[in-house]
Motif scaffolding. Structure first.
Motif, PDB file in Angstrom:
ATOM      1  N   UNK A 204      34.992  60.628  69.576  1.00 29.80           N
ATOM      2  CA  UNK A 204      34.782  60.330  70.994  1.00 29.80           C
ATOM      3  C   UNK A 204      34.469  61.601  71.784  1.00 29.80           C
ATOM      4  N   UNK A 205      35.016  62.726  71.349  1.00 32.58           N
ATOM      5  CA  UNK A 205      34.679  63.993  71.988  1.00 32.58           C
ATOM      6  C   UNK A 205      33.215  64.339  71.729  1.00 32.58           C
ATOM      7  N   UNK A 206      32.766  64.091  70.482  1.00 34.20           N
ATOM      8  CA  UNK A 206      31.369  64.370  70.138  1.00 34.20           C
ATOM      9  C   UNK A 206      30.434  63.480  70.947  1.00 34.20           C
ATOM     10  N   UNK A 207      30.797  62.191  71.068  1.00 35.24           N
ATOM     11  CA  UNK A 207      29.989  61.263  71.857  1.00 35.24           C
ATOM     12  C   UNK A 207      29.855  61.757  73.292  1.00 35.24           C
ATOM     13  N   UNK A 208      30.978  62.189  73.879  1.00 31.60           N
ATOM     14  CA  UNK A 208      30.940  62.668  75.267  1.00 31.60           C
ATOM     15  C   UNK A 208      30.062  63.904  75.406  1.00 31.60           C
TER      16      UNK A 208
ATOM     17  N   UNK B 267      27.105  64.353  80.248  1.00 30.82           N
ATOM     18  CA  UNK B 267      28.166  64.165  81.237  1.00 30.82           C
ATOM     19  C   UNK B 267      27.990  65.178  82.376  1.00 30.82           C
ATOM     20  N   UNK B 268      28.246  64.735  83.591  1.00 27.46           N
ATOM     21  CA  UNK B 268      28.277  65.644  84.749  1.00 27.46           C
ATOM     22  C   UNK B 268      29.660  66.299  84.746  1.00 27.46           C
ATOM     23  N   UNK B 269      29.783  67.417  84.012  1.00 28.24           N
ATOM     24  CA  UNK B 269      31.103  68.026  83.810  1.00 28.24           C
ATOM     25  C   UNK B 269      31.707  68.553  85.108  1.00 28.24           C
ATOM     26  N   UNK B 270      30.868  69.000  86.023  1.00 33.08           N
ATOM     27  CA  UNK B 270      31.393  69.460  87.308  1.00 33.08           C
ATOM     28  C   UNK B 270      32.099  68.345  88.046  1.00 33.08           C
ATOM     29  N   UNK B 271      31.469  67.171  88.114  1.00 35.22           N
ATOM     30  CA  UNK B 271      32.066  66.021  88.781  1.00 35.22           C
ATOM     31  C   UNK B 271      33.261  65.499  88.001  1.00 35.22           C
ATOM     32  N   UNK B 272      33.170  65.523  86.665  1.00 38.58           N
ATOM     33  CA  UNK B 272      34.266  65.026  85.829  1.00 38.58           C
ATOM     34  C   UNK B 272      35.525  65.870  86.028  1.00 38.58           C
ATOM     35  N   UNK B 273      35.363  67.205  86.019  1.00 38.33           N
ATOM     36  CA  UNK B 273      36.515  68.091  86.188  1.00 38.33           C
ATOM     37  C   UNK B 273      37.057  68.027  87.616  1.00 38.33           C
ATOM     38  N   UNK B 274      36.164  67.869  88.582  1.00 39.46           N
ATOM     39  CA  UNK B 274      36.611  67.714  89.972  1.00 39.46           C
ATOM     40  C   UNK B 274      37.434  66.442  90.119  1.00 39.46           C
TER      41      UNK B 274
ATOM     42  N   UNK C 236      39.456  59.402  85.691  1.00 35.96           N
ATOM     43  CA  UNK C 236      39.784  60.424  84.680  1.00 35.96           C
ATOM     44  C   UNK C 236      41.083  61.156  85.020  1.00 35.96           C
ATOM     45  N   UNK C 237      41.458  61.195  86.299  1.00 35.66           N
ATOM     46  CA  UNK C 237      42.685  61.895  86.696  1.00 35.66           C
ATOM     47  C   UNK C 237      43.924  61.269  86.072  1.00 35.66           C
ATOM     48  N   UNK C 238      43.831  60.005  85.693  1.00 41.25           N
ATOM     49  CA  UNK C 238      44.990  59.333  85.095  1.00 41.25           C
ATOM     50  C   UNK C 238      45.371  59.998  83.772  1.00 41.25           C
ATOM     51  N   UNK C 239      44.388  60.512  83.030  1.00 42.66           N
ATOM     52  CA  UNK C 239      44.681  61.163  81.752  1.00 42.66           C
ATOM     53  C   UNK C 239      45.549  62.401  81.951  1.00 42.66           C
ATOM     54  N   UNK C 240      45.390  63.070  83.088  1.00 42.29           N
ATOM     55  CA  UNK C 240      46.200  64.250  83.388  1.00 42.29           C
ATOM     56  C   UNK C 240      47.604  63.854  83.811  1.00 42.29           C
TER      57      UNK C 240
ATOM     58  N   UNK D  51      40.491  60.945  78.129  1.00 39.50           N
ATOM     59  CA  UNK D  51      39.586  61.619  79.060  1.00 39.50           C
ATOM     60  C   UNK D  51      38.140  61.545  78.574  1.00 39.50           C
ATOM     61  N   UNK D  52      37.913  61.839  77.294  1.00 41.52           N
ATOM     62  CA  UNK D  52      36.550  61.853  76.767  1.00 41.52           C
ATOM     63  C   UNK D  52      35.956  60.447  76.685  1.00 41.52           C
ATOM     64  N   UNK D  53      36.775  59.435  76.402  1.00 40.00           N
ATOM     65  CA  UNK D  53      36.269  58.061  76.379  1.00 40.00           C
ATOM     66  C   UNK D  53      35.798  57.644  77.772  1.00 40.00           C
ATOM     67  N   UNK D  54      36.595  57.958  78.788  1.00 36.73           N
ATOM     68  CA  UNK D  54      36.233  57.578  80.159  1.00 36.73           C
ATOM     69  C   UNK D  54      34.959  58.285  80.607  1.00 36.73           C
ATOM     70  N   UNK D  55      34.868  59.610  80.356  1.00 38.76           N
ATOM     71  CA  UNK D  55      33.679  60.334  80.821  1.00 38.76           C
ATOM     72  C   UNK D  55      32.440  59.908  80.037  1.00 38.76           C
ATOM     73  N   UNK D  56      32.586  59.569  78.756  1.00 43.94           N
ATOM     74  CA  UNK D  56      31.444  59.110  77.971  1.00 43.94           C
ATOM     75  C   UNK D  56      30.926  57.772  78.499  1.00 43.94           C
TER      76      UNK D  56
END
Length: 306
Positions: A167-171, A176-183, A54-58, A269-274
């Motif tokens: 895709x945002x709605x799907x995620x 999703x483990x948002x803590x791990x995703x944001x980390x 997910x860091x690649x999106x940033x 980002x949302x596609x990867x986390x979903x």
């Protein structure tokens, strides 16, 4: 006389309206970056490595925004697309090489997009053969390109970009483990194995694509021709172009590009986390080897019996 708070609110509202009014080529190009082949690549990344990419999106946001703005500026200040500029300032063989690479890359990219669209149609409507679905997609696309004006077509494309919000709605519905995703977004856990490196190259290749460079410059020119800011193109570049562009035009382009590229990377980002929260979590890491029943079972927590 309006009160001070009312004035401030009106100022904010007019600012938002202005931003919405200048959105066009940048947003359309950004949305096109999340094409079927790109969506497939991001889905595979999430399925294989979870939140590990997910860091690649940033990272890709400033890269893609910078490149697209360079292309947009070239189109605006010259009134010509990249091919015409290359032809004018470089030897002819350079143009031939660039054109050949662009056609080759675009052909493969469009082929992947058509295949993905046809596969999606067949998945939803199994009675429609994949080959027939591909022909229908091609026929519809060519019909719109040939018989619809640029102004009308671009307007519809801008509204269709909103579809990517799904895709945002799907995620948000995928636990999703948002803590791990944001980390993982800010602290990359890079793996030095061939599969991970190959996936990174694939993500970069589908995110910063050559067709976007040419499309961005050409769309900026088309937009300004439609608005009367510049004259119609001179293929031989012998007649000077009438350019009516000021600082505001550049600022508007800057807003459009940055919003479009941010939107593109946000959807990535949302596609990867979903995918990480569904397919990777279920242990089905190789999307290519999943049959329809397996895909359905992976998606059951999200879609239920549907």
């Amino acid at each position: 006389t309006p009160s001070v708070p009312a004035r401030k609110a009106g100022g904010k509202e007019s600012r938002v309206r202005h931003i919405l009014s200048v959105l066009g080529p940048g947003v359309i190009t950004g949305a096109s970056d999340d094409d079927p082949s790109g969506i497939g690549t991001y889905s595979v990344a999430g399925a294989q490595f979870g939140y590990g990419t997910v860091w690649v999106s940033l990272v890709t946001y400033p890269l893609s925004a910078a490149v697209q703005e360079v292309c947009a500026r070239i189109g605006l200040v010259t009134g010509h697309g990249l091919a015409a500029i290359i032809k004018h300032y470089f030897p002819r063989w350079v143009l031939y090489v660039v054109a050949f690479l662009l056609v080759a890359a675009n052909t493969l990219n469009i082929g992947a997009d058509i295949e993905a669209m046809a596969g999606s149609i067949h998945l939803v409507l199994p009675v429609v053969p994949t080959a027939l679905a591909a022909l229908l997609v091609v026929a519809l696309t060519l019909t719109l390109l040939v018989f619809m004006s640029y102004k009308t077509y671009s307007k519809y494309l801008k509204w269709l970009a909103l579809v990517l919000f799904s895709y945002m709605i799907v995620a948000l519905l995928s636990h999703v483990d948002w803590g791990l995703a944001l980390k993982s977004l800010v602290l990359p856990a890079i793996q030095l194995d061939s599969g991970y490196i190959t996936t990174l190259v694939a993500i970069l290749g589908t995110t910063i694509s050559p067709y976007m460079f040419f499309w961005q410059a050409n769309m900026e020119v088309e937009e300004k021709i439609a608005s009367g800011s510049i004259t119609s193109p001179d293929p031989q570049m012998k007649r000077p172009r009438k350019l009516v562009l000021g600082r505001r035009a550049m600022n508007d382009m800057h807003i459009d590009i940055n919003v479009g590229m941010f939107y593109s990377e946000l959807i990535m980002f949302f596609i990867i986390v979903a995918s990480a929260a569904t397919i990777y979590k279920a242990g089905a890491k190789d999307v290519g080897q999943l049959d329809l029943a397996a895909i359905a079972e992976v998606l059951r927590p999200l879609a239920g019996d549907a």
